[in-house]
Design a protein around this motif. Structure first.
Motif, PDB file in Angstrom:
ATOM      1  N   VAL A  18       0.581  -0.879  -0.128  1.00 17.43           N
ATOM      2  CA  VAL A  18      -0.264   0.016  -0.457  1.00 17.43           C
ATOM      3  C   VAL A  18       0.758   0.851  -0.073  1.00 17.43           C
ATOM      4  O   VAL A  18       1.960   1.042   1.166  1.00 17.43           O
ATOM      5  N   VAL A  19       0.909   2.268  -1.176  1.00 16.11           N
ATOM      6  CA  VAL A  19       1.362   3.058  -1.538  1.00 16.11           C
ATOM      7  C   VAL A  19       0.909   4.738  -0.832  1.00 16.11           C
ATOM      8  O   VAL A  19      -0.543   4.881  -1.223  1.00 16.11           O
ATOM      9  N   LEU A  20       1.024   5.305  -0.350  1.00 15.52           N
ATOM     10  CA  LEU A  20       0.570   6.710  -0.066  1.00 15.52           C
ATOM     11  C   LEU A  20       1.153   7.778  -0.422  1.00 15.52           C
ATOM     12  O   LEU A  20       2.416   8.103  -0.356  1.00 15.52           O
ATOM     13  N   VAL A  21       0.760   8.829  -1.210  1.00 19.68           N
ATOM     14  CA  VAL A  21       1.046   9.277  -1.887  1.00 19.68           C
ATOM     15  C   VAL A  21      -0.249  11.374  -1.940  1.00 19.68           C
ATOM     16  O   VAL A  21      -0.690  11.189  -1.156  1.00 19.68           O
ATOM     17  N   GLY A  22       0.865  11.795  -1.833  1.00 21.37           N
ATOM     18  CA  GLY A  22       0.521  13.098  -1.795  1.00 21.37           C
ATOM     19  C   GLY A  22       1.257  14.831  -1.478  1.00 21.37           C
ATOM     20  O   GLY A  22       2.345  13.906  -1.853  1.00 21.37           O
ATOM     21  N   ASN A  23       0.416  15.580  -2.170  1.00 22.99           N
ATOM     22  CA  ASN A  23       1.774  16.415  -1.826  1.00 22.99           C
ATOM     23  C   ASN A  23       1.930  16.905  -0.267  1.00 22.99           C
ATOM     24  O   ASN A  23       1.675  16.333   0.309  1.00 22.99           O
ATOM     25  N   PRO A  24       2.844  17.159  -0.028  1.00 26.83           N
ATOM     26  CA  PRO A  24       3.703  18.050   0.879  1.00 26.83           C
ATOM     27  C   PRO A  24       2.776  18.595   2.241  1.00 26.83           C
ATOM     28  O   PRO A  24       1.210  19.157   1.265  1.00 26.83           O
ATOM     29  N   ASN A  25       2.691  17.811   3.363  1.00 24.75           N
ATOM     30  CA  ASN A  25       1.676  18.572   4.310  1.00 24.75           C
ATOM     31  C   ASN A  25      -0.029  18.049   4.479  1.00 24.75           C
ATOM     32  O   ASN A  25      -0.424  19.279   4.446  1.00 24.75           O
ATOM     33  N   VAL A  26       0.149  16.942   3.818  1.00 32.92           N
ATOM     34  CA  VAL A  26      -1.163  16.487   3.627  1.00 32.92           C
ATOM     35  C   VAL A  26      -2.416  15.505   4.820  1.00 32.92           C
ATOM     36  O   VAL A  26      -3.120  15.471   5.058  1.00 32.92           O
ATOM     37  N   GLY A  27      -0.581  14.905   5.252  1.00 30.27           N
ATOM     38  CA  GLY A  27      -1.149  13.840   6.476  1.00 30.27           C
ATOM     39  C   GLY A  27      -1.116  12.773   6.429  1.00 30.27           C
ATOM     40  O   GLY A  27      -1.446  11.921   7.092  1.00 30.27           O
ATOM     41  N   LYS A  28       0.149  12.614   4.762  1.00 33.48           N
ATOM     42  CA  LYS A  28      -0.015  11.419   4.772  1.00 33.48           C
ATOM     43  C   LYS A  28       1.306  10.912   6.054  1.00 33.48           C
ATOM     44  O   LYS A  28       0.664   9.389   6.101  1.00 33.48           O
ATOM     45  N   SER A  29       1.962  11.228   6.969  1.00 35.03           N
ATOM     46  CA  SER A  29       2.615  10.031   7.907  1.00 35.03           C
ATOM     47  C   SER A  29       1.996   9.851   9.440  1.00 35.03           C
ATOM     48  O   SER A  29       1.737   9.463   9.457  1.00 35.03           O
ATOM     49  N   VAL A  30       0.612  10.751   8.961  1.00 36.25           N
ATOM     50  CA  VAL A  30      -0.191  10.795  10.043  1.00 36.25           C
ATOM     51  C   VAL A  30      -0.804   9.157   9.915  1.00 36.25           C
ATOM     52  O   VAL A  30      -1.193   8.701  10.615  1.00 36.25           O
ATOM     53  N   LEU A  31      -1.333   9.492   8.398  1.00 32.52           N
ATOM     54  CA  LEU A  31      -1.996   7.895   8.316  1.00 32.52           C
ATOM     55  C   LEU A  31      -1.167   6.933   8.182  1.00 32.52           C
ATOM     56  O   LEU A  31      -1.896   5.991   8.875  1.00 32.52           O
ATOM     57  N   PHE A  32       0.441   7.375   7.792  1.00 30.77           N
ATOM     58  CA  PHE A  32       0.947   5.827   8.075  1.00 30.77           C
ATOM     59  C   PHE A  32       1.250   5.500   9.755  1.00 30.77           C
ATOM     60  O   PHE A  32       1.221   3.734  10.160  1.00 30.77           O
ATOM     61  N   ASN A  33       1.216   6.798  10.041  1.00 31.03           N
ATOM     62  CA  ASN A  33       1.115   6.056  11.842  1.00 31.03           C
ATOM     63  C   ASN A  33      -0.073   5.331  12.216  1.00 31.03           C
ATOM     64  O   ASN A  33      -0.067   4.430  13.632  1.00 31.03           O
ATOM     65  N   ARG A  34      -1.223   6.079  11.674  1.00 25.27           N
ATOM     66  CA  ARG A  34      -2.309   4.767  12.301  1.00 25.27           C
ATOM     67  C   ARG A  34      -2.586   3.116  11.680  1.00 25.27           C
ATOM     68  O   ARG A  34      -2.554   2.584  11.754  1.00 25.27           O
ATOM     69  N   LEU A  35      -1.923   3.362  10.034  1.00 27.85           N
ATOM     70  CA  LEU A  35      -2.163   2.828  10.206  1.00 27.85           C
ATOM     71  C   LEU A  35      -0.775   1.112  10.157  1.00 27.85           C
ATOM     72  O   LEU A  35      -1.134  -0.097  10.731  1.00 27.85           O
ATOM     73  N   THR A  36       0.490   1.629  10.698  1.00 28.01           N
ATOM     74  CA  THR A  36       1.492   0.246  11.070  1.00 28.01           C
ATOM     75  C   THR A  36       1.659   0.733  12.002  1.00 28.01           C
ATOM     76  O   THR A  36       1.130   1.504  13.133  1.00 28.01           O
ATOM     77  N   GLY A  37       2.244  -0.662  13.205  1.00 31.50           N
ATOM     78  CA  GLY A  37       2.161  -0.534  14.160  1.00 31.50           C
ATOM     79  C   GLY A  37       3.879  -0.839  14.121  1.00 31.50           C
ATOM     80  O   GLY A  37       4.545  -0.271  14.301  1.00 31.50           O
ATOM     81  N   ARG A  38       4.689  -2.389  14.674  1.00 32.32           N
ATOM     82  CA  ARG A  38       5.761  -1.761  14.884  1.00 32.32           C
ATOM     83  C   ARG A  38       7.262  -2.050  14.113  1.00 32.32           C
ATOM     84  O   ARG A  38       8.311  -1.281  14.495  1.00 32.32           O
ATOM     85  N   TYR A  39       6.578  -2.869  13.129  1.00 40.40           N
ATOM     86  CA  TYR A  39       7.741  -3.142  12.249  1.00 40.40           C
ATOM     87  C   TYR A  39       7.896  -1.635  11.450  1.00 40.40           C
ATOM     88  O   TYR A  39       7.682  -2.148  10.007  1.00 40.40           O
ATOM     89  N   VAL A  40       8.242  -0.820  11.848  1.00 44.96           N
ATOM     90  CA  VAL A  40       8.104   0.511  10.813  1.00 44.96           C
ATOM     91  C   VAL A  40      10.051   0.589  10.045  1.00 44.96           C
ATOM     92  O   VAL A  40      10.969   0.480  11.763  1.00 44.96           O
ATOM     93  N   GLY A  61      -6.538  -9.204   8.125  1.00 40.78           N
ATOM     94  CA  GLY A  61      -6.576 -10.046   8.140  1.00 40.78           C
ATOM     95  C   GLY A  61      -5.794 -10.201   6.932  1.00 40.78           C
ATOM     96  O   GLY A  61      -5.198 -11.378   6.922  1.00 40.78           O
ATOM     97  N   ILE A  62      -5.385  -9.368   6.460  1.00 40.74           N
ATOM     98  CA  ILE A  62      -3.626  -9.537   5.106  1.00 40.74           C
ATOM     99  C   ILE A  62      -3.191  -8.536   5.605  1.00 40.74           C
ATOM    100  O   ILE A  62      -2.690  -7.239   5.772  1.00 40.74           O
ATOM    101  N   THR A  63      -2.129  -9.028   5.865  1.00 43.21           N
ATOM    102  CA  THR A  63      -0.931  -8.275   6.459  1.00 43.21           C
ATOM    103  C   THR A  63       0.189  -8.073   5.409  1.00 43.21           C
ATOM    104  O   THR A  63       0.023  -7.797   4.307  1.00 43.21           O
ATOM    105  N   CYS A  64      -0.093  -6.361   5.029  1.00 46.57           N
ATOM    106  CA  CYS A  64       0.718  -5.597   3.820  1.00 46.57           C
ATOM    107  C   CYS A  64       1.391  -4.585   4.410  1.00 46.57           C
ATOM    108  O   CYS A  64       2.216  -4.783   5.696  1.00 46.57           O
ATOM    109  N   GLU A  65       2.699  -4.358   3.570  1.00 46.28           N
ATOM    110  CA  GLU A  65       3.572  -3.087   3.751  1.00 46.28           C
ATOM    111  C   GLU A  65       3.075  -1.948   3.457  1.00 46.28           C
ATOM    112  O   GLU A  65       2.334  -1.830   2.199  1.00 46.28           O
ATOM    113  N   VAL A  66       3.595  -0.980   4.186  1.00 49.52           N
ATOM    114  CA  VAL A  66       3.082   0.502   3.322  1.00 49.52           C
ATOM    115  C   VAL A  66       3.930   1.072   3.722  1.00 49.52           C
ATOM    116  O   VAL A  66       4.740   0.992   4.753  1.00 49.52           O
ATOM    117  N   ILE A  67       3.685   2.063   2.633  1.00 48.80           N
ATOM    118  CA  ILE A  67       5.027   2.784   2.287  1.00 48.80           C
ATOM    119  C   ILE A  67       4.457   4.266   2.097  1.00 48.80           C
ATOM    120  O   ILE A  67       3.742   4.810   1.054  1.00 48.80           O
TER     121      ILE A  67
END
Ligand SMILES: Nc1nc2c(ncn2[C@@H]2O[C@H](COP(=O)(O)OP(=O)(O)OP(=O)(O)O)[C@@H](O)[C@H]2O)c(=O)[nH]1
Ligand SMILES: [Mg+2]
Length: 187
Positions: A18-40, A61-67
């Motif tokens: 799952v890849v997160l994209v968008g302009n700077p400062n739109v909340g991508k990293s906030v979303l990244f932190n909400r989706l991912t757990g310990r293995y960053v 139920g599906i394990t995925c990599e978030v970028i």
């Protein structure tokens, strides 16, 4: 080739990405932190000074990599950050691309959505910062937008978590193959 602990962490993840994209400062990293757990893992993109964060998530139920990609304005890169974001999008063969936009400035951001669709990427549009858009009395007909674009459009306020469950439900449909490509565009 060297083998690092991060390679191990990556090898254990499922291949879904799952890849997160968008302009700077739109909340991508906030979303990244909400989706991912310990293995960053945060590492420089090869050959650049640009940092890319990769984490594991379990969605439906599906394990995925978030970028989490660096902010980009266009798929035609000008900055090093944009070059890296473009390379990540085109090389990692994502199962889902979440285009995060600032709902207050939607008009300025939709051209990137169209570019992503033209590149035939499986895009979900996330209208973030709805709290601020509503404070400004901006009304966005996200159903009509979804129909026009032929992709899911989800209103959200990532800072409070609003929209995240709906997003996860739709992402899990893409990951499980029930929704692997864009919906046919509305006529
Ligand atoms: N009001 C409001 N602020 C938000 C929301 N989501 C994120 N923010 C804020 O927006 C700012 C940018 O968020 P980031 O997640 O760092 O943005 P980004 O897209 O990763 O930015 P770059 O990494 O620079 O491309 C932060 O101050 C967040 O707290 C939201 O839903 N509402
Ligand atoms: Mg960020």
């Amino acid at each position: 080739m060297s083998h690092t602990p991060s390679d191990d962490a990556r090898a254990q993840t499922a291949h879904a990405r799952v890849v997160l994209v968008g302009n700077p400062n739109v909340g991508k990293s906030v979303l990244f932190n909400r989706l991912t757990g310990r293995y960053v893992v945060v590492s420089n993109y090869p050959g650049t000074t640009v940092e890319v964060a990769r984490g594991q998530a379990r969605i439906g139920g599906i394990t995925c990599e978030v970028i989490d990609t660096p902010g980009m304005y266009s798929l035609s890169p000008i900055t090093e950050e944009e070059r890296v974001a473009r390379a990540l999008l085109l090389r990692e063969q994502p199962n889902v691309v979440i285009h995060v936009v600032d709902a207050k400035n939607l008009n300025r951001m939709l051209s990137l959505t169209l570019q992503l669709l033209e590149a035939n990427l499986p895009v979900i549009l996330l209208l973030n910062m709805m709290d601020e858009a509503e404070r400004l009395h901006l009304h966005i007909d996200h159903h009509a937008l979804a129909k026009r674009l032929g992709i899911p459009v989800i209103p959200a306020s990532l800072i409070s978590g609003r929209g995240v469950e709906e997003l996860k439900n739709i992402v899990s449909e893409y990951l499980s193959g029930r929704q692997s490509r864009n919906l046919p565009p509305a006529d």
